[in-house]
Design an enzyme around this catalytic site. Structure first.
Site, PDB file in Angstrom:
ATOM      1  N   ALA A  66       0.860  -1.181   0.000  1.00 31.77           N
ATOM      2  CA  ALA A  66       0.000   0.000   0.000  1.00 31.77           C
ATOM      3  C   ALA A  66       0.897   1.232   0.000  1.00 31.77           C
ATOM      4  CB  ALA A  66      -0.890  -0.018   1.237  1.00 31.77           C
ATOM      5  N   GLU A 132       4.861  -5.050   7.210  1.00 27.02           N
ATOM      6  CA  GLU A 132       4.056  -4.021   7.887  1.00 27.02           C
ATOM      7  C   GLU A 132       4.487  -3.793   9.325  1.00 27.02           C
ATOM      8  OE1 GLU A 132       2.836  -6.365   5.886  1.00 27.02           O
ATOM      9  OE2 GLU A 132       1.175  -5.578   4.690  1.00 27.02           O
TER      10      GLU A 132
HETATM   11  C1  HXC Z   1       5.034   4.520  -1.035  1.00 25.13           C
HETATM   12  C2  HXC Z   1       7.006   3.632  -1.776  1.00 25.13           C
HETATM   13  C3  HXC Z   1       6.660   2.367  -1.237  1.00 25.13           C
HETATM   14  C4  HXC Z   1       5.396   2.251  -0.590  1.00 25.13           C
HETATM   15  C5  HXC Z   1       8.615   2.213  -2.148  1.00 25.13           C
HETATM   16  N1  HXC Z   1       8.216   3.470  -2.330  1.00 25.13           N
HETATM   17  N2  HXC Z   1       7.689   1.511  -1.479  1.00 25.13           N
HETATM   18  N3  HXC Z   1       6.199   4.685  -1.680  1.00 25.13           N
HETATM   19  N4  HXC Z   1       4.625   3.348  -0.515  1.00 25.13           N
HETATM   20  N5  HXC Z   1       4.972   1.099  -0.088  1.00 25.13           N
HETATM   21  C6  HXC Z   1       8.940   4.554  -3.000  1.00 25.13           C
HETATM   22  C7  HXC Z   1      10.056   5.128  -2.141  1.00 25.13           C
HETATM   23  O1  HXC Z   1       9.536   6.085  -1.266  1.00 25.13           O
HETATM   24  C8  HXC Z   1      10.950   5.731  -3.206  1.00 25.13           C
HETATM   25  O2  HXC Z   1      10.417   6.959  -3.702  1.00 25.13           O
HETATM   26  C9  HXC Z   1      10.822   4.729  -4.348  1.00 25.13           C
HETATM   27  O3  HXC Z   1       9.601   4.042  -4.145  1.00 25.13           O
HETATM   28  C10 HXC Z   1      11.939   3.721  -4.353  1.00 25.13           C
HETATM   29  O4  HXC Z   1      12.061   3.146  -3.064  1.00 25.13           O
HETATM   30  P1  HXC Z   1      13.476   3.030  -2.294  1.00 25.13           P
HETATM   31  O5  HXC Z   1      13.165   2.685  -0.901  1.00 25.13           O
HETATM   32  O6  HXC Z   1      14.307   4.238  -2.560  1.00 25.13           O
HETATM   33  O7  HXC Z   1      14.118   1.797  -3.083  1.00 25.13           O
HETATM   34  P2  HXC Z   1      15.010   0.601  -2.500  1.00 25.13           P
HETATM   35  O8  HXC Z   1      16.060   1.121  -1.561  1.00 25.13           O
HETATM   36  O9  HXC Z   1      15.438  -0.200  -3.703  1.00 25.13           O
HETATM   37  O10 HXC Z   1      13.999  -0.281  -1.617  1.00 25.13           O
HETATM   38  C11 HXC Z   1      12.881  -0.897  -2.203  1.00 25.13           C
HETATM   39  C12 HXC Z   1      11.928  -1.432  -1.096  1.00 25.13           C
HETATM   40  C13 HXC Z   1      11.602  -0.298  -0.109  1.00 25.13           C
HETATM   41  C14 HXC Z   1      12.609  -2.582  -0.342  1.00 25.13           C
HETATM   42  C15 HXC Z   1      10.678  -1.977  -1.816  1.00 25.13           C
HETATM   43  O11 HXC Z   1      11.135   0.827  -0.847  1.00 25.13           O
HETATM   44  C16 HXC Z   1      10.567  -0.649   0.899  1.00 25.13           C
HETATM   45  O12 HXC Z   1      10.854  -1.294   1.878  1.00 25.13           O
HETATM   46  N6  HXC Z   1       9.325  -0.172   0.659  1.00 25.13           N
HETATM   47  C17 HXC Z   1       8.251  -0.315   1.638  1.00 25.13           C
HETATM   48  C18 HXC Z   1       7.735  -1.743   1.693  1.00 25.13           C
HETATM   49  C19 HXC Z   1       6.639  -1.871   2.725  1.00 25.13           C
HETATM   50  O13 HXC Z   1       6.827  -1.558   3.905  1.00 25.13           O
HETATM   51  N7  HXC Z   1       5.467  -2.301   2.274  1.00 25.13           N
HETATM   52  C20 HXC Z   1       4.301  -2.451   3.150  1.00 25.13           C
HETATM   53  C21 HXC Z   1       3.473  -1.195   3.070  1.00 25.13           C
HETATM   54  S1  HXC Z   1       2.114  -1.255   4.159  1.00 25.13           S
HETATM   55  P3  HXC Z   1      11.060   8.390  -3.286  1.00 25.13           P
HETATM   56  O14 HXC Z   1      10.257   9.347  -4.121  1.00 25.13           O
HETATM   57  O15 HXC Z   1      10.843   8.516  -1.825  1.00 25.13           O
HETATM   58  O16 HXC Z   1      12.488   8.270  -3.678  1.00 25.13           O
HETATM   59  C22 HXC Z   1       1.008  -2.235   3.378  1.00 25.13           C
HETATM   60  C23 HXC Z   1      -0.274  -2.455   4.140  1.00 25.13           C
HETATM   61  C24 HXC Z   1      -1.265  -3.210   3.343  1.00 25.13           C
HETATM   62  O17 HXC Z   1       1.205  -2.710   2.312  1.00 25.13           O
HETATM   63  C25 HXC Z   1      -2.628  -3.064   3.963  1.00 25.13           C
HETATM   64  C26 HXC Z   1      -3.759  -3.393   3.054  1.00 25.13           C
HETATM   65  C27 HXC Z   1      -3.626  -3.189   1.627  1.00 25.13           C
END
Ligand code: HXC
Length: 258
Positions: A66, A132
């Site tokens: 998300a 999460e």
């Molecule tokens: C918003 C996101 C994002 C996310 C990545 N980005 N994941 N933006 N929401 N979930 C954005 C980053 O902010 C960044 O943009 C760009 O994508 C690239 O990400 P980086 O972190 O710079 O890349 P990298 O170092 O290669 O790492 C990739 C990654 C990491 C491992 C995927 O981004 C990450 O851990 N993302 C979050 C994963 C996560 O926690 N997902 C769960 C979300 S909660 P900018 O513009 O800032 O450079 C969820 C709840 C679900 O899903 C509930 C019901 C649907």
């Protein structure tokens, strides 16, 4: 079809292909993307010329979950009234088979989206996880439920409580994906699988999907009774007569979807 901004929807023979397309946000599933995705799925589901659907991202990322930026200031009431998570139920209601073609990150809601699909083809680089807990929340779109039903309690605990990530090979070993193929093949493989599904008897396919899903939601006796009823029902279709006649006359069946 081309009015979408966050996805790309294409038709290839009898398969509808949806590409998640927010590359700069790692295909984070913001509400616009989820709305467009579910609209495209509903359109494919209603289209008689489409028999199966594939959802994919890019080689590097299926979906990173998300959209954290969109969610960060939300209140419980915002989360409830936005209907965001309810959109995952719309995916579940699609009657045609959906294949997820996953490469790279499938995290949080991205993993949940893949698990909402009916089959998963993974590239060797795919990585699955529910991170999460790092954000002070838990999975909210089936991650604690679908995952646990598939991999069992102990591994699910580690994935959900301690952000244990699974490689594609591990996911295959634990029954979470149908097959793992080299990165350059994953989309073709998923499309071929979907083309095979799309060539099958449409009503039987739909009832088959419903019946397998039923197994996850009902006690065995109820599931068996349900299966028996829909099995009988299929004898009312022209396709049942056609399929059995084709077998007996050693010819290829021509399905009508009737
Ligand atoms: C918003 C996101 C994002 C996310 C990545 N980005 N994941 N933006 N929401 N979930 C954005 C980053 O902010 C960044 O943009 C760009 O994508 C690239 O990400 P980086 O972190 O710079 O890349 P990298 O170092 O290669 O790492 C990739 C990654 C990491 C491992 C995927 O981004 C990450 O851990 N993302 C979050 C994963 C996560 O926690 N997902 C769960 C979300 S909660 P900018 O513009 O800032 O450079 C969820 C709840 C679900 O899903 C509930 C019901 C649907």
């Amino acid at each position: 079809m081309s009015d979408y901004e966050t996805i790309i929807a294409e038709v290839h023979d009898r398969v509808g292909l949806i590409r998640l397309n927010r590359p700069r946000a790692f295909n984070a599933l913001n509400s616009q993307l989820m709305r467009e995705l579910t609209d495209a799925l509903a359109a494919f589901d209603a289209d008689e010329d489409i028999g199966a659907i594939v959802i994919t991202g890019s080689e590097r990322v299926f979906a990173a979950g998300a959209d954290i930026k969109e969610m960060s200031t939300a209140t419980p009431v915002d989360m409830l009234t936005s209907g965001y998570i309810d959109l995952f139920d719309r995916i579940r209601q699609v009657s045609k088979p959906i294949v997820a073609a996953v490469s790279g990150f499938a995290l949080g809601g991205g993993f949940e989206l893949a698990m909402t699909c009916d089959m998963i083809v993974a590239s060797e680089s795919a990585q699955f996880g529910q991170p999460e807990i790092n954000l002070g929340i838990i999975p909210g779109a089936g991650g604690t439920q679908r995952l646990t039903r598939t991999v069992g309690k102990y591994l699910a605990m580690e994935i959900v409580l301690n952000d244990r990530r699974l490689t594609a090979e591990e996911a295959a070993r634990f029954g979470l994906v149908n097959r793992v193929v080299p990165v350059e093949r994953y989309l073709d493989e998923a499309m071929e699988l979907a083309q095979q599904l799309a060539a099958r008897a449409p009503i039987a396919l739909r009832i088959a999907k419903e019946s397998v899903n039923k197994a996850l939601e009902t006690p065995l006796s109820e599931g068996l009774a349900y299966e028996r009823r829909v099995f009988y029902l299929l004898f009312a279709t022209e396709d049942q007569k056609e399929g059995m006649d084709a077998f007996m006359h050693k010819r290829k069946a021509e399905w009508k979807g009737k």
